[in-house]
Design a protein around this motif. Structure first.
Motif, mmCIF file in Angstrom:
data_model
loop_
_atom_site.group_PDB
_atom_site.id
_atom_site.type_symbol
_atom_site.label_atom_id
_atom_site.label_comp_id
_atom_site.label_asym_id
_atom_site.label_seq_id
_atom_site.Cartn_x
_atom_site.Cartn_y
_atom_site.Cartn_z
ATOM 1 N N GLU A 41 3.509 3.618 -11.322
ATOM 2 C CA GLU A 41 3.380 2.797 -12.539
ATOM 3 C C GLU A 41 2.400 1.637 -12.377
ATOM 4 O O GLU A 41 2.070 0.968 -13.342
ATOM 5 C CB GLU A 41 4.754 2.202 -12.898
ATOM 6 C CG GLU A 41 5.668 3.204 -13.555
ATOM 7 C CD GLU A 41 7.052 2.636 -13.806
ATOM 8 O OE1 GLU A 41 7.338 1.522 -13.306
ATOM 9 O OE2 GLU A 41 7.829 3.318 -14.482
ATOM 10 N N GLN A 42 1.953 1.398 -11.136
ATOM 11 C CA GLN A 42 1.144 0.203 -10.918
ATOM 12 C C GLN A 42 -0.303 0.411 -11.361
ATOM 13 O O GLN A 42 -0.785 1.526 -11.422
ATOM 14 C CB GLN A 42 1.161 -0.181 -9.427
ATOM 15 C CG GLN A 42 0.129 0.496 -8.556
ATOM 16 C CD GLN A 42 0.346 1.997 -8.386
ATOM 17 O OE1 GLN A 42 1.289 2.554 -8.894
ATOM 18 N NE2 GLN A 42 -0.569 2.643 -7.690
ATOM 19 N N SER A 43 -0.938 -0.698 -11.719
ATOM 20 C CA SER A 43 -2.379 -0.681 -11.970
ATOM 21 C C SER A 43 -2.982 -1.755 -11.102
ATOM 22 O O SER A 43 -2.730 -2.936 -11.332
ATOM 23 C CB SER A 43 -2.660 -0.958 -13.441
ATOM 24 O OG SER A 43 -2.211 0.119 -14.208
ATOM 25 N N LEU A 83 -10.864 -2.433 2.196
ATOM 26 C CA LEU A 83 -11.655 -2.083 3.388
ATOM 27 C C LEU A 83 -11.894 -0.566 3.428
ATOM 28 O O LEU A 83 -13.003 -0.115 3.746
ATOM 29 C CB LEU A 83 -10.929 -2.545 4.659
ATOM 30 C CG LEU A 83 -11.627 -2.237 5.980
ATOM 31 C CD1 LEU A 83 -13.021 -2.867 6.022
ATOM 32 C CD2 LEU A 83 -10.786 -2.714 7.166
ATOM 33 N N THR A 84 -10.873 0.197 3.075
ATOM 34 C CA THR A 84 -11.036 1.656 3.024
ATOM 35 C C THR A 84 -12.118 2.024 2.011
ATOM 36 O O THR A 84 -12.987 2.857 2.277
ATOM 37 C CB THR A 84 -9.693 2.325 2.647
ATOM 38 O OG1 THR A 84 -8.742 1.973 3.637
ATOM 39 C CG2 THR A 84 -9.815 3.835 2.578
ATOM 40 N N ALA A 85 -12.067 1.393 0.833
ATOM 41 C CA ALA A 85 -13.071 1.670 -0.199
ATOM 42 C C ALA A 85 -14.466 1.256 0.265
ATOM 43 O O ALA A 85 -15.451 1.962 0.021
ATOM 44 C CB ALA A 85 -12.699 0.938 -1.481
ATOM 45 N N GLU A 137 -10.122 12.417 -18.556
ATOM 46 C CA GLU A 137 -8.784 12.880 -18.229
ATOM 47 C C GLU A 137 -8.868 13.696 -16.941
ATOM 48 O O GLU A 137 -9.847 14.408 -16.716
ATOM 49 C CB GLU A 137 -8.268 13.751 -19.373
ATOM 50 C CG GLU A 137 -6.781 13.859 -19.332
ATOM 51 C CD GLU A 137 -6.232 14.525 -20.589
ATOM 52 O OE1 GLU A 137 -6.895 14.497 -21.647
ATOM 53 O OE2 GLU A 137 -5.138 15.075 -20.473
ATOM 54 N N THR A 138 -7.842 13.592 -16.098
ATOM 55 C CA THR A 138 -7.831 14.304 -14.808
ATOM 56 C C THR A 138 -8.092 15.795 -15.018
ATOM 57 O O THR A 138 -7.464 16.418 -15.876
ATOM 58 C CB THR A 138 -6.458 14.100 -14.119
ATOM 59 O OG1 THR A 138 -6.235 12.698 -13.988
ATOM 60 C CG2 THR A 138 -6.420 14.757 -12.752
ATOM 61 N N GLY A 139 -9.054 16.344 -14.288
ATOM 62 C CA GLY A 139 -9.335 17.775 -14.343
ATOM 63 C C GLY A 139 -10.341 18.199 -15.393
ATOM 64 O O GLY A 139 -10.752 19.353 -15.448
ATOM 65 N N VAL A 166 -6.728 2.047 -3.759
ATOM 66 C CA VAL A 166 -8.055 2.399 -3.238
ATOM 67 C C VAL A 166 -8.994 2.719 -4.402
ATOM 68 O O VAL A 166 -10.162 2.316 -4.408
ATOM 69 C CB VAL A 166 -7.977 3.588 -2.257
ATOM 70 C CG1 VAL A 166 -9.362 3.967 -1.758
ATOM 71 C CG2 VAL A 166 -7.065 3.256 -1.073
ATOM 72 N N ALA A 167 -8.468 3.428 -5.413
ATOM 73 C CA ALA A 167 -9.314 3.826 -6.543
ATOM 74 C C ALA A 167 -9.865 2.605 -7.286
ATOM 75 O O ALA A 167 -11.066 2.537 -7.577
ATOM 76 C CB ALA A 167 -8.527 4.724 -7.493
ATOM 77 N N THR A 168 -9.012 1.623 -7.553
ATOM 78 C CA THR A 168 -9.518 0.438 -8.259
ATOM 79 C C THR A 168 -10.492 -0.334 -7.361
ATOM 80 O O THR A 168 -11.477 -0.881 -7.845
ATOM 81 C CB THR A 168 -8.384 -0.497 -8.741
ATOM 82 O OG1 THR A 168 -7.497 -0.739 -7.668
ATOM 83 C CG2 THR A 168 -7.618 0.092 -9.893
ATOM 84 N N ASN A 214 0.844 -1.189 0.000
ATOM 85 C CA ASN A 214 0.000 0.000 0.000
ATOM 86 C C ASN A 214 0.878 1.238 0.000
ATOM 87 O O ASN A 214 2.051 1.185 0.394
ATOM 88 C CB ASN A 214 -0.884 0.038 1.255
ATOM 89 C CG ASN A 214 -1.942 -1.028 1.234
ATOM 90 O OD1 ASN A 214 -2.905 -0.955 0.477
ATOM 91 N ND2 ASN A 214 -1.758 -2.055 2.047
ATOM 92 N N HIS A 215 0.284 2.357 -0.378
ATOM 93 C CA HIS A 215 1.038 3.612 -0.327
ATOM 94 C C HIS A 215 1.535 3.881 1.091
ATOM 95 O O HIS A 215 2.576 4.505 1.294
ATOM 96 C CB HIS A 215 0.165 4.768 -0.835
ATOM 97 C CG HIS A 215 0.960 5.747 -1.626
ATOM 98 N ND1 HIS A 215 0.994 5.788 -2.992
ATOM 99 C CD2 HIS A 215 1.830 6.700 -1.199
ATOM 100 C CE1 HIS A 215 1.826 6.724 -3.380
ATOM 101 N NE2 HIS A 215 2.343 7.291 -2.322
ATOM 102 N N HIS A 216 0.798 3.365 2.070
ATOM 103 C CA HIS A 216 1.193 3.511 3.471
ATOM 104 C C HIS A 216 2.642 3.063 3.700
ATOM 105 O O HIS A 216 3.381 3.677 4.484
ATOM 106 C CB HIS A 216 0.233 2.684 4.331
ATOM 107 C CG HIS A 216 0.428 2.850 5.798
ATOM 108 N ND1 HIS A 216 1.413 2.191 6.492
ATOM 109 C CD2 HIS A 216 -0.219 3.608 6.699
ATOM 110 C CE1 HIS A 216 1.358 2.536 7.765
ATOM 111 N NE2 HIS A 216 0.379 3.401 7.912
#
Ligand SMILES: NC(=O)c1ccc[n+]([C@@H]2O[C@H](COP(=O)([O-])OP(=O)(O)OC[C@H]3O[C@@H](n4cnc5c(N)ncnc54)[C@H](OP(=O)(O)O)[C@@H]3O)[C@@H](O)[C@H]2O)c1
Length: 322
Positions: free
Chosen positions: A313-315, A142-144, A207-209, A169-171, A43-45
């Motif tokens: 880079e991860q998906s 769990l967060t999602a 696209e973002t934004g 979390v997004a996926t 995790n990013h954590h």
């Protein structure tokens, strides 16, 4: 035993504090138990820890990792709940215990052959789920789950915008939100990741934004500063932002005028309770929803996974196996 450990904090070069190798066997405290780890997810954590966020140098060395599935002392297949807290101290919710921590913050984490946890933190792994899949659930999923089903207030059929389509979390928000019947819109900076989000079940990817074709009921934020202004503007009057992370920065302009004039809500969310993890496992069994695993690596090659996460880079999830 083999373990992946944070031995030094470096905000600029987090991977320089990562050490892979032999560590002492964990000591088992009263009421705690040992799990033989079969799979653990990144995790990013774990990157935040190496950067010194949420931990101080005097707690090092610290075995990293919040998430794992494995075999308990009785030989049963289990999933570990990562929140070490007392429900009584949090009015029935251990995530609200002022002294709660996640594995790898105060107690050694899951990137090891063996990890010790309080007995109450074990849940049975559903037989239909692999160790790798189960190891993705305790933090990102769990967060999602809590963001979607406890905090968002979104009714079935609502439109939910997920900022940053490819993160853990997004996926998870896409997979669980889709299975629950929400209309899921996502944003991502990369065309490949937008396509991946559509393949996962998102209804639209932007696209973002980008200005959206219509305003949404709920925005799910984990990106933070880079997308905050867009999140506030994307909401319908009375809409809600649920935020559980701020990867790109935690102090964007608050846009207070929009918040009060459009009567928006901003709701924080962190992890989930043991009971919610139990319901998440049941939800996955019931709907067939499964975590998206982007990369599987032997734990001995964990450095490669950390590098991919640091570069964005991860998906989906990066999983280490033993
Ligand atoms: N509160 C909690 O309990 C909890 C639990 C889990 C995670 N978190 C936090 O939530 C955040 C995400 O965690 P994660 O593990 O899912 O991390 P991650 O996998 O690294 O996710 C990063 C996501 O953020 C997006 N992103 C990053 N920088 C961006 C930028 N400058 N502009 C636009 N988008 C950007 C990426 O979107 P693209 O698709 O555009 O690349 C990607 O989807 C982290 O900060 C983590 O600490 C909190």
């Amino acid at each position: 035993m083999f373990a992946v450990t944070a031995v030094r904090i470096d905000a600029e070069d987090p991977l320089s504090g990562l050490e892979l190798g032999e560590r002492p066997e964990p000591k088992v405290a009263e009421g705690w138990t040992t799990v033989q780890v079969r799979a653990a997810s990144l995790n990013h954590h774990d990157l935040w820890t190496l950067r010194g966020v949420g931990i101080s140098a005097d707690r090092l060395p610290m075995v990293l990792g919040c998430d794992a599935a494995g075999i308990d002392e009785d030989g049963s297949e289990v999933v570990i709940h990562s929140v070490i807290g007392d429900p009584d101290a949090g009015s029935g919710d251990e995530t609200l215990d002022p002294r709660r921590s996640l594995l790898s913050e105060r107690y050694n984490g899951t990137f090891a052959e063996r990890v010790t946890v309080p007995r109450r933190n074990l849940l049975p792994k559903p037989p239909a789920m692999s160790f790798e899949e189960a190891a993705c659930l305790p933090t990102a999923y769990l967060t999602a789950y809590r963001m979607l089903f406890v905090k968002s207030g979104a009714e079935p059929g609502s439109t939910i915008l997920v900022q940053g389509a490819s993160g853990g979390v997004a996926t998870a928000l896409i997979v669980l939100g889709r299975a629950a019947g929400y209309r899921i819109w996502v944003t991502s900076r990369s065309e490949d990741k937008r396509r991946l989000a559509l393949d996962l079940g998102a209804d639209r990817a932007f696209e973002t934004g980008t200005r959206l074709p219509e305003r949404v009921d709920v925005v799910m934020e984990t990106v933070g500063a880079a997308t905050w202004s867009h999140s506030v503007k994307a909401l319908r009057p009375g809409g809600r932002i649920v935020i559980s992370g701020a990867t790109s920065g935690h102090a964007p302009p608050a846009e207070l005028q929009r918040v009060f004039f459009l009567q928006l809500s901003v709701v924080g969310s962190t992890m989930g309770t043991r009971a919610e993890l139990g319901r998440l496992l049941q939800f996955c069994e019931q709907t067939g929803a499964r975590p998206l695993i982007g990369t599987r690596l032997p734990m001995t090659e964990a450095r490669e996974g950390f590098a991919a996460l640091a570069l964005g880079e991860q998906s989906g999830k990066i999983v280490f196996t033993l």
